[in-house]
Scaffold this motif. Sequence first.
Motif, PDB file in Angstrom:
ATOM      1  N   ALA A 196      43.092 -59.154  13.573  1.00  0.00           N
ATOM      2  CA  ALA A 196      43.940 -58.020  13.197  1.00  0.00           C
ATOM      3  C   ALA A 196      44.960 -58.422  12.140  1.00  0.00           C
ATOM      4  CB  ALA A 196      44.645 -57.462  14.440  1.00  0.00           C
ATOM      5  N   LYS A 197      45.555 -59.617  12.288  1.00  0.00           N
ATOM      6  CA  LYS A 197      46.534 -60.089  11.310  1.00  0.00           C
ATOM      7  C   LYS A 197      45.886 -60.319   9.951  1.00  0.00           C
ATOM      8  CE  LYS A 197      49.771 -62.389  14.465  1.00  0.00           C
ATOM      9  NZ  LYS A 197      50.279 -63.714  14.930  1.00  0.00           N
ATOM     10  N   LEU A 198      44.655 -60.823   9.945  1.00  0.00           N
ATOM     11  CA  LEU A 198      43.948 -61.049   8.691  1.00  0.00           C
ATOM     12  C   LEU A 198      43.729 -59.737   7.954  1.00  0.00           C
ATOM     13  CD1 LEU A 198      42.369 -62.764   6.678  1.00  0.00           C
ATOM     14  CD2 LEU A 198      40.363 -62.547   8.161  1.00  0.00           C
ATOM     15  N   VAL A 199      43.276 -58.704   8.667  1.00  0.00           N
ATOM     16  CA  VAL A 199      43.063 -57.399   8.039  1.00  0.00           C
ATOM     17  C   VAL A 199      44.375 -56.864   7.471  1.00  0.00           C
ATOM     18  CG1 VAL A 199      42.421 -54.992   8.447  1.00  0.00           C
ATOM     19  CG2 VAL A 199      41.050 -56.833   9.443  1.00  0.00           C
ATOM     20  N   ASP A 200      45.449 -56.968   8.246  1.00  0.00           N
ATOM     21  CA  ASP A 200      46.746 -56.478   7.770  1.00  0.00           C
ATOM     22  C   ASP A 200      47.232 -57.274   6.553  1.00  0.00           C
ATOM     23  OD1 ASP A 200      47.027 -54.401   9.577  1.00  0.00           O
ATOM     24  OD2 ASP A 200      48.034 -55.642  11.079  1.00  0.00           O
ATOM     25  N   ALA A 201      47.011 -58.607   6.568  1.00  0.00           N
ATOM     26  CA  ALA A 201      47.440 -59.443   5.448  1.00  0.00           C
ATOM     27  C   ALA A 201      46.704 -59.073   4.169  1.00  0.00           C
ATOM     28  CB  ALA A 201      47.228 -60.920   5.772  1.00  0.00           C
ATOM     29  N   LEU A 202      45.484 -58.558   4.299  1.00  0.00           N
ATOM     30  CA  LEU A 202      44.690 -58.142   3.142  1.00  0.00           C
ATOM     31  C   LEU A 202      45.011 -56.713   2.722  1.00  0.00           C
ATOM     32  CD1 LEU A 202      41.236 -59.665   4.133  1.00  0.00           C
ATOM     33  CD2 LEU A 202      42.645 -60.353   2.182  1.00  0.00           C
ATOM     34  N   GLN A 266      37.292 -55.786   0.206  1.00  0.00           N
ATOM     35  CA  GLN A 266      38.738 -55.916   0.082  1.00  0.00           C
ATOM     36  C   GLN A 266      39.119 -57.289  -0.461  1.00  0.00           C
ATOM     37  OE1 GLN A 266      40.888 -53.553   0.469  1.00  0.00           O
ATOM     38  NE2 GLN A 266      42.758 -54.755   0.191  1.00  0.00           N
ATOM     39  N   ILE A 267      38.456 -58.326   0.053  1.00  0.00           N
ATOM     40  CA  ILE A 267      38.743 -59.690  -0.399  1.00  0.00           C
ATOM     41  C   ILE A 267      38.407 -59.848  -1.879  1.00  0.00           C
ATOM     42  CG2 ILE A 267      38.010 -62.106  -0.204  1.00  0.00           C
ATOM     43  CD1 ILE A 267      37.722 -61.601   2.821  1.00  0.00           C
ATOM     44  N   SER A 268      37.243 -59.333  -2.284  1.00  0.00           N
ATOM     45  CA  SER A 268      36.816 -59.503  -3.673  1.00  0.00           C
ATOM     46  C   SER A 268      37.696 -58.738  -4.648  1.00  0.00           C
ATOM     47  CB  SER A 268      35.353 -59.071  -3.838  1.00  0.00           C
ATOM     48  OG  SER A 268      35.219 -57.685  -3.587  1.00  0.00           O
ATOM     49  N   SER A 269      38.396 -57.698  -4.161  1.00  0.00           N
ATOM     50  CA  SER A 269      39.252 -56.909  -5.041  1.00  0.00           C
ATOM     51  C   SER A 269      40.704 -57.381  -5.026  1.00  0.00           C
ATOM     52  CB  SER A 269      39.202 -55.426  -4.633  1.00  0.00           C
ATOM     53  OG  SER A 269      39.780 -55.242  -3.351  1.00  0.00           O
ATOM     54  N   THR A 270      41.009 -58.404  -4.229  1.00  0.00           N
ATOM     55  CA  THR A 270      42.376 -58.906  -4.105  1.00  0.00           C
ATOM     56  C   THR A 270      42.479 -60.272  -4.751  1.00  0.00           C
ATOM     57  OG1 THR A 270      42.622 -57.737  -2.003  1.00  0.00           O
ATOM     58  CG2 THR A 270      44.240 -59.454  -2.486  1.00  0.00           C
ATOM     59  N   ASP A 271      43.315 -60.413  -5.774  1.00  0.00           N
ATOM     60  CA  ASP A 271      43.498 -61.697  -6.452  1.00  0.00           C
ATOM     61  C   ASP A 271      44.622 -62.455  -5.745  1.00  0.00           C
ATOM     62  OD1 ASP A 271      43.611 -63.849  -8.094  1.00  0.00           O
ATOM     63  OD2 ASP A 271      43.953 -62.730  -9.947  1.00  0.00           O
ATOM     64  N   LEU A 272      44.241 -63.205  -4.726  1.00  0.00           N
ATOM     65  CA  LEU A 272      45.243 -63.856  -3.877  1.00  0.00           C
ATOM     66  C   LEU A 272      46.052 -64.910  -4.615  1.00  0.00           C
ATOM     67  CD1 LEU A 272      43.118 -64.233  -0.639  1.00  0.00           C
ATOM     68  CD2 LEU A 272      44.972 -62.620  -1.038  1.00  0.00           C
ATOM     69  N   LEU A 273      45.444 -65.568  -5.602  1.00  0.00           N
ATOM     70  CA  LEU A 273      46.153 -66.664  -6.275  1.00  0.00           C
ATOM     71  C   LEU A 273      47.290 -66.160  -7.167  1.00  0.00           C
ATOM     72  CD1 LEU A 273      43.335 -69.197  -7.179  1.00  0.00           C
ATOM     73  CD2 LEU A 273      44.918 -69.214  -5.244  1.00  0.00           C
ATOM     74  N   THR A 274      47.326 -64.848  -7.458  1.00  0.00           N
ATOM     75  CA  THR A 274      48.433 -64.318  -8.269  1.00  0.00           C
ATOM     76  C   THR A 274      49.596 -63.848  -7.403  1.00  0.00           C
ATOM     77  OG1 THR A 274      47.561 -62.044  -8.274  1.00  0.00           O
ATOM     78  CG2 THR A 274      46.777 -63.546 -10.005  1.00  0.00           C
ATOM     79  N   ASP A 275      49.429 -63.899  -6.092  1.00  0.00           N
ATOM     80  CA  ASP A 275      50.480 -63.452  -5.174  1.00  0.00           C
ATOM     81  C   ASP A 275      50.649 -64.504  -4.085  1.00  0.00           C
ATOM     82  OD1 ASP A 275      52.153 -62.235  -3.345  1.00  0.00           O
ATOM     83  OD2 ASP A 275      51.163 -60.289  -3.438  1.00  0.00           O
ATOM     84  N   PRO A 276      51.499 -65.519  -4.310  1.00  0.00           N
ATOM     85  CA  PRO A 276      51.663 -66.606  -3.342  1.00  0.00           C
ATOM     86  C   PRO A 276      52.069 -66.122  -1.953  1.00  0.00           C
ATOM     87  CG  PRO A 276      52.692 -67.170  -5.430  1.00  0.00           C
ATOM     88  CD  PRO A 276      52.308 -65.727  -5.523  1.00  0.00           C
ATOM     89  N   THR A 277      52.860 -65.055  -1.875  1.00  0.00           N
ATOM     90  CA  THR A 277      53.281 -64.561  -0.568  1.00  0.00           C
ATOM     91  C   THR A 277      52.100 -64.028   0.226  1.00  0.00           C
ATOM     92  OG1 THR A 277      55.482 -63.980  -1.385  1.00  0.00           O
ATOM     93  CG2 THR A 277      54.747 -62.911   0.642  1.00  0.00           C
ATOM     94  N   GLN A 278      51.265 -63.216  -0.421  1.00  0.00           N
ATOM     95  CA  GLN A 278      50.092 -62.686   0.273  1.00  0.00           C
ATOM     96  C   GLN A 278      49.098 -63.793   0.577  1.00  0.00           C
ATOM     97  OE1 GLN A 278      47.689 -59.754  -1.776  1.00  0.00           O
ATOM     98  NE2 GLN A 278      46.923 -58.905   0.147  1.00  0.00           N
ATOM     99  N   LEU A 279      48.942 -64.742  -0.350  1.00  0.00           N
ATOM    100  CA  LEU A 279      48.051 -65.870  -0.118  1.00  0.00           C
ATOM    101  C   LEU A 279      48.460 -66.620   1.136  1.00  0.00           C
ATOM    102  CD1 LEU A 279      45.864 -67.924  -0.831  1.00  0.00           C
ATOM    103  CD2 LEU A 279      47.494 -69.010  -2.386  1.00  0.00           C
ATOM    104  N   TYR A 280      49.760 -66.864   1.265  1.00  0.00           N
ATOM    105  CA  TYR A 280      50.234 -67.587   2.443  1.00  0.00           C
ATOM    106  C   TYR A 280      49.995 -66.764   3.712  1.00  0.00           C
ATOM    107  CZ  TYR A 280      53.120 -69.963   5.818  1.00  0.00           C
ATOM    108  OH  TYR A 280      53.534 -70.612   6.952  1.00  0.00           O
ATOM    109  N   GLU A 281      50.225 -65.442   3.662  1.00  0.00           N
ATOM    110  CA  GLU A 281      50.019 -64.597   4.824  1.00  0.00           C
ATOM    111  C   GLU A 281      48.553 -64.616   5.262  1.00  0.00           C
ATOM    112  OE1 GLU A 281      51.417 -60.776   3.700  1.00  0.00           O
ATOM    113  OE2 GLU A 281      53.547 -61.269   3.968  1.00  0.00           O
ATOM    114  N   VAL A 282      47.640 -64.569   4.284  1.00  0.00           N
ATOM    115  CA  VAL A 282      46.219 -64.614   4.609  1.00  0.00           C
ATOM    116  C   VAL A 282      45.847 -65.976   5.199  1.00  0.00           C
ATOM    117  CG1 VAL A 282      43.886 -64.570   3.639  1.00  0.00           C
ATOM    118  CG2 VAL A 282      45.568 -62.863   2.926  1.00  0.00           C
ATOM    119  N   ALA A 283      46.315 -67.065   4.549  1.00  0.00           N
ATOM    120  CA  ALA A 283      46.013 -68.400   5.048  1.00  0.00           C
ATOM    121  C   ALA A 283      46.587 -68.619   6.441  1.00  0.00           C
ATOM    122  CB  ALA A 283      46.552 -69.457   4.083  1.00  0.00           C
ATOM    123  N   ASP A 284      47.789 -68.087   6.685  1.00  0.00           N
ATOM    124  CA  ASP A 284      48.425 -68.218   7.999  1.00  0.00           C
ATOM    125  C   ASP A 284      47.629 -67.452   9.048  1.00  0.00           C
ATOM    126  OD1 ASP A 284      50.450 -69.198   9.692  1.00  0.00           O
ATOM    127  OD2 ASP A 284      51.591 -67.343   9.515  1.00  0.00           O
TER     128      ASP A 284
END
Length: 349
Positions: A196-202, A266-284
């Motif tokens: 659930a957290k992964l979906v919300d982070a994305l 959703q993952i393919s449309s999200t550029d995680l490396l341009t948003d460090p905050t979202q990247l960290y939330e997804v990795a967490d």
Amino acid sequence: MTGRDENGDDGRRVGRRSRVLKTAGLVLAGALVLGAGSAGWAYWHLNGNIKSVDINNALGDNRPAKSVTTPSASASASELPTEALNILVLGSDSRSGDENQALGGGSSTGARSDTAMVVHIDAGRTSATVVSIPRDTLVTRPSCPLPSGGSTEVAYSAMFNSAYSVGGPVCAVKTVESLTDVRMDHYIEIDFSGFAKLVDALGGVTVTTDEDIDDEDSHLTLEAGTHHLDGETALALARTRHGIGDGSDLGRIGLQQKLVKALLEQISSTDLLTDPTQLYEVADAVTGSLTTDTGLDSLSELMSLGESLKGLSAGEVKTVTMPVVTAASDANRVVAREPEAGELWESLR
């Protein structure tokens, strides 16, 4: 009931599935960069999130043989691995912790493995087969060692997902190996709250359902059509079975595959490396929800696996469901259909 190949004719679905494997490596690589840029705190936090179980030590040597590949005479240290890999991936409805209970785990202790997939990656990491095992499959559950000492009893005509309930990851792996005679090289488990957290982070996922869903068990009411789901609702969709079709586990597997497709989009449309905050939330979210075997219990090991999958092309990932038929003893259960199921597992050895 039959085994099902879930690939579309144009290969787009397998393309999305292969991208998620590459994205996992990208997310973990980004986590390492974050760790280096934050005096190591992020790295150590994310690394410490991962839980592990020493399955190899618990099961010993009485297991199917590992895949053996003879190295090429021209092989170099920089080349991709040449051994095939089989990874058991489970989604568990853990009851541990307030978050999992609030998301449908209930008030009791323990857990079940409601989603089970054997991911076979061929030598050279250029093709893969993902096999779903219905949780309602009746199997012979072998005797499994328990963390507290002793072992479980052999159980005949037991539901497949009961292995996790009585003996945790170790028994789940041993039961899959007994069913398939295929060695599981690694184990990966994700729980309720982490999904659930992964979906919300994305930022949620957009899913189109073909029929109305009204399932009291999963607490989901959804009209047919397109919906943007948050983590809790997406999890309810992944768990739904009684509100659709004939209520069988095969129907739920179909919904889970639809949800995986939506997640990959959703993952393919999200550029995680341009948003460090979202990247960290997804990795967490990813690392905080994982239990692995001891061979994958660090960021560096997970990143290495992700990196090795970069050559996996869209047309070389196949998804199927283990061939089954209705059990003679219970119309609500299934058993492996032979010889088709045996031939499928033989192709993965």
